[in-house]
Scaffold this active site. Sequence first.
Site, PDB file in Angstrom:
ATOM      1  N   TYR A 100       0.838  -1.199   0.000  1.00 51.22           N
ATOM      2  CA  TYR A 100       0.000   0.000   0.000  1.00 51.22           C
ATOM      3  C   TYR A 100       0.870   1.245   0.000  1.00 51.22           C
ATOM      4  O   TYR A 100       2.098   1.184   0.122  1.00 51.22           O
ATOM      5  CB  TYR A 100      -0.958   0.000   1.196  1.00 51.22           C
ATOM      6  CG  TYR A 100      -0.294   0.271   2.533  1.00 51.22           C
ATOM      7  CD1 TYR A 100       0.541  -0.664   3.125  1.00 51.22           C
ATOM      8  CD2 TYR A 100      -0.489   1.486   3.201  1.00 51.22           C
ATOM      9  CE1 TYR A 100       1.158  -0.414   4.350  1.00 51.22           C
ATOM     10  CE2 TYR A 100       0.115   1.738   4.423  1.00 51.22           C
ATOM     11  CZ  TYR A 100       0.938   0.789   4.986  1.00 51.22           C
ATOM     12  OH  TYR A 100       1.553   1.040   6.183  1.00 51.22           O
TER      13      TYR A 100
ATOM     14  N   GLU B  33      12.114   2.188  14.386  1.00 52.08           N
ATOM     15  CA  GLU B  33      11.156   3.226  14.005  1.00 52.08           C
ATOM     16  C   GLU B  33       9.922   3.135  14.886  1.00 52.08           C
ATOM     17  O   GLU B  33       9.905   2.384  15.868  1.00 52.08           O
ATOM     18  CB  GLU B  33      10.794   3.081  12.518  1.00 52.08           C
ATOM     19  CG  GLU B  33      10.177   1.724  12.183  1.00 52.08           C
ATOM     20  CD  GLU B  33       9.863   1.539  10.703  1.00 52.08           C
ATOM     21  OE1 GLU B  33       9.823   2.533   9.956  1.00 52.08           O
ATOM     22  OE2 GLU B  33       9.635   0.383  10.301  1.00 52.08           O
TER      23      GLU B  33
ATOM     24  N   LEU C 205      10.968   1.140   7.393  1.00 54.58           N
ATOM     25  CA  LEU C 205      10.384   1.644   6.152  1.00 54.58           C
ATOM     26  C   LEU C 205      11.031   2.998   5.866  1.00 54.58           C
ATOM     27  O   LEU C 205      11.033   3.874   6.735  1.00 54.58           O
ATOM     28  CB  LEU C 205       8.873   1.836   6.276  1.00 54.58           C
ATOM     29  CG  LEU C 205       8.282   2.359   4.962  1.00 54.58           C
ATOM     30  CD1 LEU C 205       8.165   1.233   3.942  1.00 54.58           C
ATOM     31  CD2 LEU C 205       6.933   3.003   5.175  1.00 54.58           C
TER      32      LEU C 205
ATOM     33  N   LYS D 261       6.548  -1.771   2.025  1.00 55.34           N
ATOM     34  CA  LYS D 261       5.318  -1.199   2.588  1.00 55.34           C
ATOM     35  C   LYS D 261       4.175  -2.191   2.381  1.00 55.34           C
ATOM     36  O   LYS D 261       3.309  -2.013   1.514  1.00 55.34           O
ATOM     37  CB  LYS D 261       5.022   0.177   1.967  1.00 55.34           C
ATOM     38  CG  LYS D 261       4.127   1.042   2.844  1.00 55.34           C
ATOM     39  CD  LYS D 261       4.222   2.487   2.459  1.00 55.34           C
ATOM     40  CE  LYS D 261       3.152   3.326   3.128  1.00 55.34           C
ATOM     41  NZ  LYS D 261       3.154   3.301   4.592  1.00 55.34           N
TER      42      LYS D 261
ATOM     43  N   ARG E 202      -7.040 -20.758  -2.151  1.00 54.74           N
ATOM     44  CA  ARG E 202      -6.057 -20.526  -1.097  1.00 54.74           C
ATOM     45  C   ARG E 202      -4.882 -21.486  -1.180  1.00 54.74           C
ATOM     46  O   ARG E 202      -5.047 -22.702  -1.028  1.00 54.74           O
ATOM     47  CB  ARG E 202      -6.707 -20.633   0.289  1.00 54.74           C
ATOM     48  CG  ARG E 202      -5.751 -20.222   1.413  1.00 54.74           C
ATOM     49  CD  ARG E 202      -6.365 -20.368   2.794  1.00 54.74           C
ATOM     50  NE  ARG E 202      -5.402 -19.934   3.818  1.00 54.74           N
ATOM     51  CZ  ARG E 202      -4.397 -20.693   4.261  1.00 54.74           C
ATOM     52  NH1 ARG E 202      -4.211 -21.896   3.776  1.00 54.74           N
ATOM     53  NH2 ARG E 202      -3.560 -20.221   5.183  1.00 54.74           N
TER      54      ARG E 202
HETATM   55  N1  PMP Z   1       7.505   3.633   9.116  1.00 52.03           N
HETATM   56  C1  PMP Z   1       6.334   2.967   9.111  1.00 52.03           C
HETATM   57  C2  PMP Z   1       6.266   1.604   9.689  1.00 52.03           C
HETATM   58  C3  PMP Z   1       5.184   3.579   8.559  1.00 52.03           C
HETATM   59  O1  PMP Z   1       4.006   2.929   8.522  1.00 52.03           O
HETATM   60  C4  PMP Z   1       5.272   4.905   8.060  1.00 52.03           C
HETATM   61  C5  PMP Z   1       4.051   5.609   7.543  1.00 52.03           C
HETATM   62  N2  PMP Z   1       3.723   5.180   6.258  1.00 52.03           N
HETATM   63  C6  PMP Z   1       6.522   5.545   8.075  1.00 52.03           C
HETATM   64  C7  PMP Z   1       7.617   4.876   8.621  1.00 52.03           C
HETATM   65  C8  PMP Z   1       6.682   6.933   7.524  1.00 52.03           C
HETATM   66  O2  PMP Z   1       6.637   6.926   6.109  1.00 52.03           O
HETATM   67  P1  PMP Z   1       6.114   8.202   5.317  1.00 52.03           P
HETATM   68  O3  PMP Z   1       6.995   9.343   5.680  1.00 52.03           O
HETATM   69  O4  PMP Z   1       6.264   7.822   3.878  1.00 52.03           O
HETATM   70  O5  PMP Z   1       4.695   8.399   5.714  1.00 52.03           O
END
Ligand code: PMP
Length: 280
Positions: free
Chosen positions: A33, A179, A203, A147, A100
């Site tokens: 996503y 994070e 991410l 993502k 499945r």
């Molecule tokens: N880390 C994670 C796990 C996230 O879900 C998000 C939000 N999408 C971020 C970091 C920050 O990414 P962005 O700056 O692209 O929103």
Amino acid sequence: MTQTVCLNGEFLPIEEARVPVLDRGFIFGDGIYEVVPVYGGRPFRWAQHLTRLKRSLAAIGIDNPLGDEQWTDLVHQLVARHDWANQFVYMQVTRGVARRDHAFPQNVTPTVFAMVSELVPPPAAQIENGISVVTLPDERWLHCDIKSTSLLGNVLARQAAVQAGAAECVMFRDGFLTEGSASNIWVVRSGRLFGSPKDNLVLEGIRYGLMAELCERAGVELQLRRVLREEVLAADELLLTSATKEVLPITRIDGRPVGTGKPGPVFAKLHAAYQQAKAA
Ligand code: PMP
């Protein structure tokens, strides 16, 4: 306002959108996503979000179902159907509908879903006073760089934070910062900003590139490196970034104040630079 969504090319009210139960997004969380903020009708950092969307698709072996222009057109059409001043677009692609079985099915068409919602910027109180976080062990898988819609680890982490009365968590793996459950975390020490390396453990938020630009503009030195838990707990300031939260100050961690317990000067500079970037 009625919310119109787009499911496999068809625009329809959100209540009428239906996905078959054998969709692999439903069965396995087999999809990716993207979330893009839209200010005054203009998607913010769209090129970067589209690039990340394509990277996520490639990482899990789903052929990109739309061309760049079709993705762009989809976003603009959805945004045009809603008159909220600020919106955010959620886009999701799953591997599609199939009997499945864990292995990839043959000749399956990906499911493409997109919706927009009103983007309400963080309340002034959060910008003035900051937010609270709790620390947690990072118990997610080793491909947090994708993502993916498989977000159970993130969901459980956020719930643990909420149950502890905090807005977000800050996670650590092997003693180092990774994070938040849905955000990247930034650490200020002696006027310099530190963030986790862009590897498989986090991410890479679209705000990574943006923070680099804002730091340049604001004259703040930025370094990406592994950050020890002790460094986070002894930080002068902590910041959080995400598409919908923009940049926020974290002023309490595990119930204790961060630095002075008030948003600090590095936050103030980067927040101002962020608002300028949005308006540019
Ligand atoms: N880390 C994670 C796990 C996230 O879900 C998000 C939000 N999408 C971020 C970091 C920050 O990414 P962005 O700056 O692209 O929103």
